[in-house]
Design an enzyme around this catalytic site. Structure first.
Site, PDB file in Angstrom:
ATOM      1  N   PHE A 153      40.020  48.630  40.674  1.00 28.65           N
ATOM      2  CA  PHE A 153      41.004  46.930  40.600  1.00 28.65           C
ATOM      3  C   PHE A 153      42.299  48.044  41.651  1.00 28.65           C
ATOM      4  CE2 PHE A 153      44.486  44.846  39.146  1.00 28.65           C
ATOM      5  CZ  PHE A 153      44.153  43.124  38.937  1.00 28.65           C
ATOM      6  N   ASP A 172      46.230  53.586  45.697  1.00 30.70           N
ATOM      7  CA  ASP A 172      47.387  52.826  44.854  1.00 30.70           C
ATOM      8  C   ASP A 172      47.785  53.631  43.450  1.00 30.70           C
ATOM      9  OD1 ASP A 172      47.680  51.461  42.742  1.00 30.70           O
ATOM     10  OD2 ASP A 172      45.391  49.714  43.917  1.00 30.70           O
ATOM     11  N   LYS A 226      54.843  48.404  38.984  1.00 29.29           N
ATOM     12  CA  LYS A 226      54.751  48.253  37.887  1.00 29.29           C
ATOM     13  C   LYS A 226      56.298  48.931  36.977  1.00 29.29           C
ATOM     14  CE  LYS A 226      49.949  46.826  36.896  1.00 29.29           C
ATOM     15  NZ  LYS A 226      49.133  46.959  37.216  1.00 29.29           N
TER      16      LYS A 226
HETATM   17  C1  LIG Z   1      48.162  46.328  38.687  1.00 31.87           C
HETATM   18  C2  LIG Z   1      47.581  46.855  39.586  1.00 31.87           C
HETATM   19  C3  LIG Z   1      47.306  46.297  41.209  1.00 31.87           C
HETATM   20  C4  LIG Z   1      48.306  44.823  41.190  1.00 31.87           C
HETATM   21  O1  LIG Z   1      49.470  45.133  40.664  1.00 31.87           O
HETATM   22  P1  LIG Z   1      50.430  43.498  40.436  1.00 31.87           P
HETATM   23  O2  LIG Z   1      51.753  43.188  40.523  1.00 31.87           O
HETATM   24  O3  LIG Z   1      49.536  43.064  39.346  1.00 31.87           O
HETATM   25  O4  LIG Z   1      49.863  42.539  41.711  1.00 31.87           O
HETATM   26  C5  LIG Z   1      46.913  47.493  41.982  1.00 31.87           C
HETATM   27  N1  LIG Z   1      46.901  48.531  41.590  1.00 31.87           N
HETATM   28  C6  LIG Z   1      46.444  49.392  40.439  1.00 31.87           C
HETATM   29  C7  LIG Z   1      45.855  50.169  40.276  1.00 31.87           C
HETATM   30  C8  LIG Z   1      47.131  48.421  39.519  1.00 31.87           C
HETATM   31  O5  LIG Z   1      46.342  48.845  37.704  1.00 31.87           O
END
Ligand SMILES: *Cc1c(COP(=O)(O)O)cnc(C)c1O
Length: 426
Positions: free
Chosen positions: A146, A233, A274
Protein backbone atom coordinates in the site's frame (compact mmCIF):
# COMPACT_ATOMS: atom_id res chain seq x y z
CA UNK A 1 -20.49 26.24 13.28
CA UNK A 2 -23.30 26.46 15.84
CA UNK A 3 -25.57 24.34 13.64
CA UNK A 4 -22.91 21.68 13.17
CA UNK A 5 -22.38 21.43 16.90
CA UNK A 6 -26.00 20.46 17.42
CA UNK A 7 -25.89 17.48 15.07
CA UNK A 8 -26.54 14.06 16.47
CA UNK A 9 -24.32 11.22 15.29
CA UNK A 10 -27.02 9.97 12.95
CA UNK A 11 -27.52 13.41 11.40
CA UNK A 12 -23.79 13.79 10.78
CA UNK A 13 -23.62 10.35 9.18
CA UNK A 14 -26.65 11.11 6.99
CA UNK A 15 -25.05 14.35 5.78
CA UNK A 16 -21.84 12.58 4.77
CA UNK A 17 -23.82 9.88 3.02
CA UNK A 18 -25.93 12.33 1.07
CA UNK A 19 -23.36 14.97 0.15
CA UNK A 20 -20.05 13.16 0.29
CA UNK A 21 -18.64 10.73 -2.25
CA UNK A 22 -18.81 7.21 -0.89
CA UNK A 23 -15.09 6.49 -1.07
CA UNK A 24 -14.81 5.26 2.54
CA UNK A 25 -16.76 2.90 4.78
CA UNK A 26 -16.24 4.44 8.23
CA UNK A 27 -17.03 2.77 11.50
CA UNK A 28 -20.26 4.43 12.66
CA UNK A 29 -18.92 6.84 15.26
CA UNK A 30 -18.91 10.64 14.87
CA UNK A 31 -16.03 12.38 16.59
CA UNK A 32 -15.93 16.02 17.59
CA UNK A 33 -12.94 16.34 19.93
CA UNK A 34 -9.54 14.81 20.56
CA UNK A 35 -6.89 15.12 23.25
CA UNK A 36 -3.85 12.89 23.69
CA UNK A 37 -4.91 9.24 23.42
CA UNK A 38 -8.63 10.07 23.63
CA UNK A 39 -11.37 11.17 21.25
CA UNK A 40 -14.98 12.09 22.06
CA UNK A 41 -18.10 11.63 19.96
CA UNK A 42 -20.79 14.28 19.48
CA UNK A 43 -22.83 12.78 22.33
CA UNK A 44 -19.84 13.21 24.65
CA UNK A 45 -18.80 9.55 24.90
CA UNK A 46 -15.04 9.13 25.35
CA UNK A 47 -12.94 6.56 23.49
CA UNK A 48 -9.36 5.38 23.36
CA UNK A 49 -8.15 5.96 19.79
CA UNK A 50 -6.48 2.73 18.65
CA UNK A 51 -5.98 3.80 15.03
CA UNK A 52 -4.32 7.23 15.42
CA UNK A 53 -5.53 8.24 11.95
CA UNK A 54 -3.47 5.42 10.42
CA UNK A 55 -0.44 6.44 12.54
CA UNK A 56 -0.57 10.16 11.76
CA UNK A 57 -1.38 11.06 15.36
CA UNK A 58 1.63 9.36 16.98
CA UNK A 59 2.18 12.45 19.15
CA UNK A 60 -1.43 12.35 20.43
CA UNK A 61 -4.45 14.40 19.41
CA UNK A 62 -4.08 18.18 19.45
CA UNK A 63 -0.62 18.15 21.02
CA UNK A 64 -0.31 21.65 22.53
CA UNK A 65 3.22 22.21 21.22
CA UNK A 66 2.23 21.32 17.66
CA UNK A 67 -1.04 23.25 17.78
CA UNK A 68 0.81 26.26 19.11
CA UNK A 69 3.44 26.12 16.36
CA UNK A 70 0.65 25.85 13.80
CA UNK A 71 -1.50 28.70 15.06
CA UNK A 72 1.46 31.04 15.59
CA UNK A 73 2.71 30.43 12.06
CA UNK A 74 -0.84 30.68 10.62
CA UNK A 75 -1.13 34.15 12.11
CA UNK A 76 2.22 35.22 10.68
CA UNK A 77 2.60 33.74 7.19
CA UNK A 78 0.77 30.74 5.78
CA UNK A 79 1.70 30.43 2.12
CA UNK A 80 4.16 32.03 -0.24
CA UNK A 81 4.32 29.23 -2.82
CA UNK A 82 7.82 28.28 -3.89
CA UNK A 83 7.91 31.22 -6.29
CA UNK A 84 9.57 33.08 -3.43
CA UNK A 85 11.74 32.06 -0.49
CA UNK A 86 10.36 32.14 3.02
CA UNK A 87 12.15 32.37 6.34
CA UNK A 88 11.15 28.98 7.77
CA UNK A 89 11.38 26.37 4.98
CA UNK A 90 15.19 26.29 5.03
CA UNK A 91 15.25 25.95 8.80
CA UNK A 92 12.87 23.01 8.59
CA UNK A 93 14.81 21.37 5.74
CA UNK A 94 18.02 21.63 7.77
CA UNK A 95 16.35 20.37 10.93
CA UNK A 96 14.68 17.37 9.30
CA UNK A 97 17.68 16.47 7.11
CA UNK A 98 19.95 16.38 10.16
CA UNK A 99 17.30 14.58 12.22
CA UNK A 100 17.12 11.74 9.70
CA UNK A 101 20.74 11.99 8.59
CA UNK A 102 20.29 12.86 4.90
CA UNK A 103 21.74 15.69 2.78
CA UNK A 104 18.43 17.03 1.51
CA UNK A 105 14.65 16.99 1.81
CA UNK A 106 11.96 17.58 -0.79
CA UNK A 107 8.72 18.78 0.84
CA UNK A 108 5.27 17.60 -0.26
CA UNK A 109 1.86 17.33 1.42
CA UNK A 110 0.42 13.82 1.32
CA UNK A 111 1.97 10.38 1.52
CA UNK A 112 0.93 9.46 -2.01
CA UNK A 113 2.55 12.64 -3.37
CA UNK A 114 5.76 11.79 -1.57
CA UNK A 115 5.74 8.27 -3.04
CA UNK A 116 5.16 9.75 -6.52
CA UNK A 117 8.06 12.11 -5.88
CA UNK A 118 10.35 9.24 -4.89
CA UNK A 119 9.41 7.31 -8.04
CA UNK A 120 10.16 10.34 -10.22
CA UNK A 121 13.51 10.95 -8.53
CA UNK A 122 14.39 7.28 -8.91
CA UNK A 123 13.57 7.23 -12.63
CA UNK A 124 15.47 10.44 -13.32
CA UNK A 125 18.46 9.10 -11.40
CA UNK A 126 18.28 5.91 -13.48
CA UNK A 127 18.61 7.83 -16.75
CA UNK A 128 21.02 10.55 -15.69
CA UNK A 129 23.28 8.77 -13.21
CA UNK A 130 22.94 5.01 -13.65
CA UNK A 131 22.73 5.28 -17.44
CA UNK A 132 19.60 3.26 -18.25
CA UNK A 133 18.14 4.02 -21.70
CA UNK A 134 15.31 6.53 -21.60
CA UNK A 135 11.87 5.02 -20.76
CA UNK A 136 13.36 1.61 -19.95
CA UNK A 137 13.65 1.97 -16.16
CA UNK A 138 11.86 -0.57 -14.00
CA UNK A 139 11.05 -0.26 -10.30
CA UNK A 140 10.54 -3.38 -8.20
CA UNK A 141 7.57 -3.31 -5.79
CA UNK A 142 6.02 -5.91 -3.48
CA UNK A 143 2.76 -7.79 -3.62
CA UNK A 144 0.07 -6.55 -1.23
CA UNK A 145 1.77 -3.16 -1.03
CA UNK A 146 0.00 0.00 0.00
CA UNK A 147 1.63 3.23 -1.17
CA UNK A 148 -1.39 5.50 -1.75
CA UNK A 149 -4.13 6.19 -4.26
CA UNK A 150 -2.80 8.01 -7.32
CA UNK A 151 -3.07 6.52 -10.80
CA UNK A 152 0.59 5.47 -10.93
CA UNK A 153 0.56 4.00 -7.45
CA UNK A 154 -2.58 1.93 -7.96
CA UNK A 155 -1.03 0.72 -11.21
CA UNK A 156 1.23 -1.52 -9.12
CA UNK A 157 -1.30 -2.40 -6.44
CA UNK A 158 -2.80 -5.87 -6.45
CA UNK A 159 -5.94 -4.87 -4.56
CA UNK A 160 -8.76 -5.31 -7.10
CA UNK A 161 -10.98 -2.75 -5.35
CA UNK A 162 -8.27 -0.10 -5.51
CA UNK A 163 -7.47 -0.87 -9.18
CA UNK A 164 -10.45 -2.07 -11.16
CA UNK A 165 -11.71 0.32 -13.85
CA UNK A 166 -9.00 2.90 -13.20
CA UNK A 167 -6.80 1.80 -16.11
CA UNK A 168 -4.87 2.21 -18.33
CA UNK A 169 -2.10 1.76 -15.83
CA UNK A 170 1.41 3.22 -15.57
CA UNK A 171 4.10 0.85 -16.83
CA UNK A 172 7.58 0.17 -15.50
CA UNK A 173 6.95 -1.84 -12.34
CA UNK A 174 7.92 -5.40 -11.47
CA UNK A 175 5.96 -7.01 -8.65
CA UNK A 176 7.57 -9.61 -6.40
CA UNK A 177 6.57 -11.41 -3.22
CA UNK A 178 7.19 -9.46 0.01
CA UNK A 179 9.79 -10.83 2.41
CA UNK A 180 11.27 -13.02 -0.31
CA UNK A 181 14.96 -12.33 -0.91
CA UNK A 182 15.23 -14.98 -3.60
CA UNK A 183 12.47 -13.26 -5.59
CA UNK A 184 14.27 -9.93 -5.22
CA UNK A 185 17.56 -11.47 -6.29
CA UNK A 186 15.94 -13.14 -9.32
CA UNK A 187 14.27 -9.89 -10.39
CA UNK A 188 17.55 -8.00 -10.08
CA UNK A 189 19.58 -10.68 -11.88
CA UNK A 190 17.14 -11.08 -14.76
CA UNK A 191 16.61 -7.39 -15.54
CA UNK A 192 19.41 -4.93 -16.22
CA UNK A 193 17.05 -1.94 -16.20
CA UNK A 194 16.05 -1.97 -12.56
CA UNK A 195 16.37 1.49 -11.02
CA UNK A 196 14.81 1.04 -7.60
CA UNK A 197 13.17 -1.22 -5.04
CA UNK A 198 10.19 0.36 -3.28
CA UNK A 199 9.26 -1.34 -0.01
CA UNK A 200 7.35 -0.87 3.23
CA UNK A 201 9.57 -1.96 6.15
CA UNK A 202 6.42 -3.47 7.66
CA UNK A 203 3.34 -3.86 5.44
CA UNK A 204 0.74 -1.90 7.40
CA UNK A 205 -2.42 -1.91 5.29
CA UNK A 206 -1.79 -5.52 4.26
CA UNK A 207 -2.31 -6.44 7.92
CA UNK A 208 0.90 -5.49 9.74
CA UNK A 209 3.19 -8.02 8.09
CA UNK A 210 6.58 -7.93 9.77
CA UNK A 211 9.26 -9.34 7.44
CA UNK A 212 11.97 -11.77 8.53
CA UNK A 213 14.72 -10.48 10.77
CA UNK A 214 17.34 -10.07 8.04
CA UNK A 215 15.05 -9.07 5.15
CA UNK A 216 15.63 -5.32 4.97
CA UNK A 217 19.37 -5.55 5.52
CA UNK A 218 19.83 -8.26 2.90
CA UNK A 219 17.49 -6.51 0.47
CA UNK A 220 19.54 -3.35 0.83
CA UNK A 221 22.73 -5.31 0.19
CA UNK A 222 21.24 -6.84 -2.98
CA UNK A 223 20.21 -3.38 -4.17
CA UNK A 224 23.71 -2.06 -3.55
CA UNK A 225 25.23 -4.95 -5.47
CA UNK A 226 23.06 -4.07 -8.50
CA UNK A 227 23.33 -0.29 -8.16
CA UNK A 228 19.60 -0.07 -7.46
CA UNK A 229 18.05 2.50 -5.13
CA UNK A 230 16.48 1.14 -1.93
CA UNK A 231 13.35 3.25 -1.40
CA UNK A 232 11.71 2.90 2.02
CA UNK A 233 8.09 3.98 2.33
CA UNK A 234 7.99 4.83 6.04
CA UNK A 235 4.82 6.91 5.79
CA UNK A 236 3.13 4.60 8.29
CA UNK A 237 6.05 2.86 10.02
CA UNK A 238 8.28 5.90 10.51
CA UNK A 239 8.60 8.48 13.27
CA UNK A 240 8.73 6.24 16.35
CA UNK A 241 5.66 4.08 15.55
CA UNK A 242 7.54 0.79 15.53
CA UNK A 243 9.69 1.49 18.58
CA UNK A 244 12.52 3.07 16.59
CA UNK A 245 12.70 6.44 14.91
CA UNK A 246 12.37 4.52 11.63
CA UNK A 247 11.39 0.90 11.06
CA UNK A 248 14.44 0.57 8.79
CA UNK A 249 16.44 0.91 12.02
CA UNK A 250 14.73 -2.32 13.08
CA UNK A 251 17.71 -4.53 12.42
CA UNK A 252 20.15 -2.02 13.70
CA UNK A 253 22.39 -3.01 16.59
CA UNK A 254 22.73 0.59 17.68
CA UNK A 255 21.35 1.13 21.17
CA UNK A 256 19.96 4.58 20.40
CA UNK A 257 16.36 4.11 19.34
CA UNK A 258 16.28 7.69 18.13
CA UNK A 259 19.05 7.11 15.61
CA UNK A 260 18.12 7.18 11.96
CA UNK A 261 19.69 3.94 10.90
CA UNK A 262 23.02 2.25 10.54
CA UNK A 263 24.49 2.25 7.03
CA UNK A 264 23.44 -1.35 6.35
CA UNK A 265 19.72 -0.53 6.34
CA UNK A 266 19.85 3.16 5.57
CA UNK A 267 17.52 3.76 2.62
CA UNK A 268 18.75 5.64 -0.46
CA UNK A 269 15.40 7.38 -0.55
CA UNK A 270 13.24 7.78 2.56
CA UNK A 271 9.53 8.62 2.28
CA UNK A 272 7.75 10.18 5.26
CA UNK A 273 4.23 11.51 5.86
CA UNK A 274 1.48 11.00 8.40
CA UNK A 275 3.16 11.55 11.83
CA UNK A 276 5.58 14.06 10.29
CA UNK A 277 2.91 16.57 11.31
CA UNK A 278 1.49 14.73 14.32
CA UNK A 279 -1.82 14.73 12.48
CA UNK A 280 -2.23 18.48 12.60
CA UNK A 281 -1.75 19.18 8.92
CA UNK A 282 -0.86 17.30 5.71
CA UNK A 283 2.95 17.18 5.59
CA UNK A 284 5.08 14.68 3.70
CA UNK A 285 8.69 14.57 2.59
CA UNK A 286 11.25 12.68 0.56
CA UNK A 287 14.81 12.56 1.86
CA UNK A 288 17.95 11.57 -0.04
CA UNK A 289 21.62 12.41 -0.33
CA UNK A 290 22.97 14.85 -2.91
CA UNK A 291 24.02 12.39 -5.64
CA UNK A 292 20.37 11.32 -5.86
CA UNK A 293 18.42 14.44 -4.92
CA UNK A 294 20.45 16.68 -7.20
CA UNK A 295 18.86 15.12 -10.29
CA UNK A 296 15.86 17.34 -9.49
CA UNK A 297 16.18 20.81 -11.02
CA UNK A 298 13.85 23.82 -11.23
CA UNK A 299 10.64 22.94 -13.02
CA UNK A 300 11.05 19.17 -12.71
CA UNK A 301 8.71 18.79 -9.77
CA UNK A 302 6.75 20.81 -7.27
CA UNK A 303 3.58 21.58 -5.35
CA UNK A 304 1.93 24.89 -4.52
CA UNK A 305 1.51 23.93 -0.88
CA UNK A 306 4.59 21.69 -0.50
CA UNK A 307 6.95 23.20 2.07
CA UNK A 308 4.55 25.98 3.06
CA UNK A 309 5.41 27.90 6.25
CA UNK A 310 2.67 26.28 8.35
CA UNK A 311 3.78 22.79 7.28
CA UNK A 312 7.40 23.64 8.07
CA UNK A 313 6.55 24.96 11.55
CA UNK A 314 4.23 22.02 12.29
CA UNK A 315 6.72 19.39 11.15
CA UNK A 316 9.57 20.83 13.22
CA UNK A 317 7.36 20.89 16.32
CA UNK A 318 6.08 17.37 15.62
CA UNK A 319 9.63 16.00 15.33
CA UNK A 320 10.71 17.84 18.47
CA UNK A 321 7.88 16.20 20.40
CA UNK A 322 9.05 12.76 19.26
CA UNK A 323 12.50 13.45 20.74
CA UNK A 324 11.44 15.42 23.82
CA UNK A 325 8.94 12.77 24.89
CA UNK A 326 11.15 9.81 23.95
CA UNK A 327 8.34 8.33 21.87
CA UNK A 328 10.46 5.68 20.14
CA UNK A 329 11.40 4.09 23.46
CA UNK A 330 7.86 4.43 24.74
CA UNK A 331 6.47 2.68 21.67
CA UNK A 332 9.05 -0.07 22.05
CA UNK A 333 8.23 -0.75 25.71
CA UNK A 334 4.46 -0.39 25.42
CA UNK A 335 4.46 -2.57 22.31
CA UNK A 336 6.27 -5.37 24.17
CA UNK A 337 3.77 -5.10 26.99
CA UNK A 338 0.81 -5.12 24.58
CA UNK A 339 1.95 -8.26 22.76
CA UNK A 340 2.84 -10.02 26.02
CA UNK A 341 -0.61 -9.33 27.45
CA UNK A 342 -2.39 -10.24 24.22
CA UNK A 343 -0.42 -13.49 23.98
CA UNK A 344 -1.61 -14.46 27.46
CA UNK A 345 -5.15 -14.05 26.22
CA UNK A 346 -4.54 -15.82 22.91
CA UNK A 347 -3.36 -18.97 24.75
CA UNK A 348 -6.92 -19.54 25.95
CA UNK A 349 -8.72 -18.05 22.95
CA UNK A 350 -10.50 -19.76 20.09
CA UNK A 351 -11.34 -16.50 18.28
CA UNK A 352 -7.87 -14.89 18.05
CA UNK A 353 -5.05 -16.77 16.34
CA UNK A 354 -2.15 -14.43 16.86
CA UNK A 355 -0.85 -10.96 17.57
CA UNK A 356 2.04 -9.51 15.56
CA UNK A 357 3.78 -6.21 15.15
CA UNK A 358 6.64 -3.98 16.25
CA UNK A 359 6.41 -1.18 18.76
CA UNK A 360 2.86 0.13 18.78
CA UNK A 361 2.03 -1.05 15.25
CA UNK A 362 0.27 -4.33 15.92
CA UNK A 363 -2.53 -6.47 14.59
CA UNK A 364 -4.52 -9.45 15.75
CA UNK A 365 -5.59 -12.14 13.34
CA UNK A 366 -9.09 -13.46 13.91
CA UNK A 367 -9.87 -17.14 13.47
CA UNK A 368 -12.22 -16.59 10.50
CA UNK A 369 -12.18 -16.06 6.72
CA UNK A 370 -10.56 -13.03 5.08
CA UNK A 371 -13.93 -11.92 3.77
CA UNK A 372 -15.90 -12.54 6.96
CA UNK A 373 -17.36 -9.64 8.92
CA UNK A 374 -16.13 -10.86 12.31
CA UNK A 375 -13.38 -8.23 12.60
CA UNK A 376 -15.87 -5.51 11.72
CA UNK A 377 -18.34 -6.79 14.34
CA UNK A 378 -15.58 -6.91 16.94
CA UNK A 379 -14.69 -3.30 16.11
CA UNK A 380 -18.34 -2.27 16.62
CA UNK A 381 -18.27 -3.93 20.06
CA UNK A 382 -14.92 -2.33 20.88
CA UNK A 383 -16.52 1.00 20.05
CA UNK A 384 -19.41 0.27 22.40
CA UNK A 385 -16.82 -0.58 25.06
CA UNK A 386 -14.90 2.67 24.53
CA UNK A 387 -12.08 1.83 22.12
CA UNK A 388 -11.82 2.65 18.40
CA UNK A 389 -10.02 0.36 15.96
CA UNK A 390 -10.55 -0.62 12.35
CA UNK A 391 -10.14 -3.90 10.46
CA UNK A 392 -7.52 -3.95 7.67
CA UNK A 393 -9.15 -7.13 6.30
CA UNK A 394 -12.20 -9.19 7.24
CA UNK A 395 -10.13 -11.08 9.80
CA UNK A 396 -7.38 -8.65 10.83
CA UNK A 397 -7.66 -5.73 13.26
CA UNK A 398 -4.84 -3.18 13.52
CA UNK A 399 -4.04 -1.71 16.92
CA UNK A 400 -2.05 1.52 16.71
CA UNK A 401 -2.74 3.95 19.57
CA UNK A 402 -0.98 7.30 19.94
CA UNK A 403 2.51 6.78 21.38
CA UNK A 404 1.91 9.19 24.26
CA UNK A 405 -0.06 6.52 26.11
CA UNK A 406 0.81 5.62 29.72
CA UNK A 407 1.35 2.05 30.87
CA UNK A 408 -1.83 2.15 32.98
CA UNK A 409 -3.83 3.34 30.00
CA UNK A 410 -2.41 0.58 27.84
CA UNK A 411 -3.35 -2.07 30.42
CA UNK A 412 -6.83 -0.54 30.62
CA UNK A 413 -7.07 -0.90 26.83
CA UNK A 414 -5.88 -4.51 26.94
CA UNK A 415 -8.68 -5.29 29.38
CA UNK A 416 -11.26 -3.56 27.12
CA UNK A 417 -9.97 -5.55 24.14
CA UNK A 418 -9.89 -8.92 25.90
CA UNK A 419 -13.27 -8.34 27.54
CA UNK A 420 -14.73 -7.54 24.11
CA UNK A 421 -13.10 -10.54 22.44
CA UNK A 422 -14.52 -12.80 25.12
CA UNK A 423 -18.00 -11.85 23.94
CA UNK A 424 -17.09 -13.52 20.62
CA UNK A 425 -15.61 -16.73 22.02
CA UNK A 426 -17.87 -19.71 21.47
C1 LIG B 1 -0.97 6.15 4.29
C2 LIG B 1 0.14 5.64 3.46
C3 LIG B 1 0.47 6.24 2.22
C4 LIG B 1 -0.35 7.33 1.60
O1 LIG B 1 -0.44 8.48 2.36
P1 LIG B 1 -1.62 9.53 2.06
O2 LIG B 1 -1.28 10.70 2.92
O3 LIG B 1 -2.91 8.86 2.46
O4 LIG B 1 -1.58 9.82 0.61
C5 LIG B 1 1.58 5.76 1.55
N1 LIG B 1 2.31 4.75 2.05
C6 LIG B 1 2.01 4.13 3.21
C7 LIG B 1 2.88 3.02 3.70
C8 LIG B 1 0.90 4.54 3.95
O5 LIG B 1 0.59 3.92 5.09
Amino acid sequence: MAILNQLTSQEAIDLENKYGAHNYHPLPVVLSKGEGVFVWDVEGKKYYDFLSAYSAVNQGHCHPKIVNAMTEQAKTLSLTSRAFYNDILGKYEKYASEYFNFDKLLPMNTGAEAVETALKICRKWAYEVKGIDENDAEIIVCENNFHGRTTTIISFSNDPIARKNFGPYTEGFIKIEYDNLQALNDALESNKNVAGFLVEPIQGEAGVYVPSENYLREAKALCEKHNVLFIADEVQTGIARTGRLLATCGNCSCADKNCSGTPDVKPDILILGKALSGGAYPVSAVLANDPIMNVIRPGNHGSTFGGNPIAAAVAMAALEVVRDEDLANKADELGELFRTEMNKYIKTSSIVNLVRGRGLLNAIVINDDEDSDTAWNICLKLRDNGLLAKPTHGNIIRFAPPLVMTEDQLLDCVSIITKTLKEFED
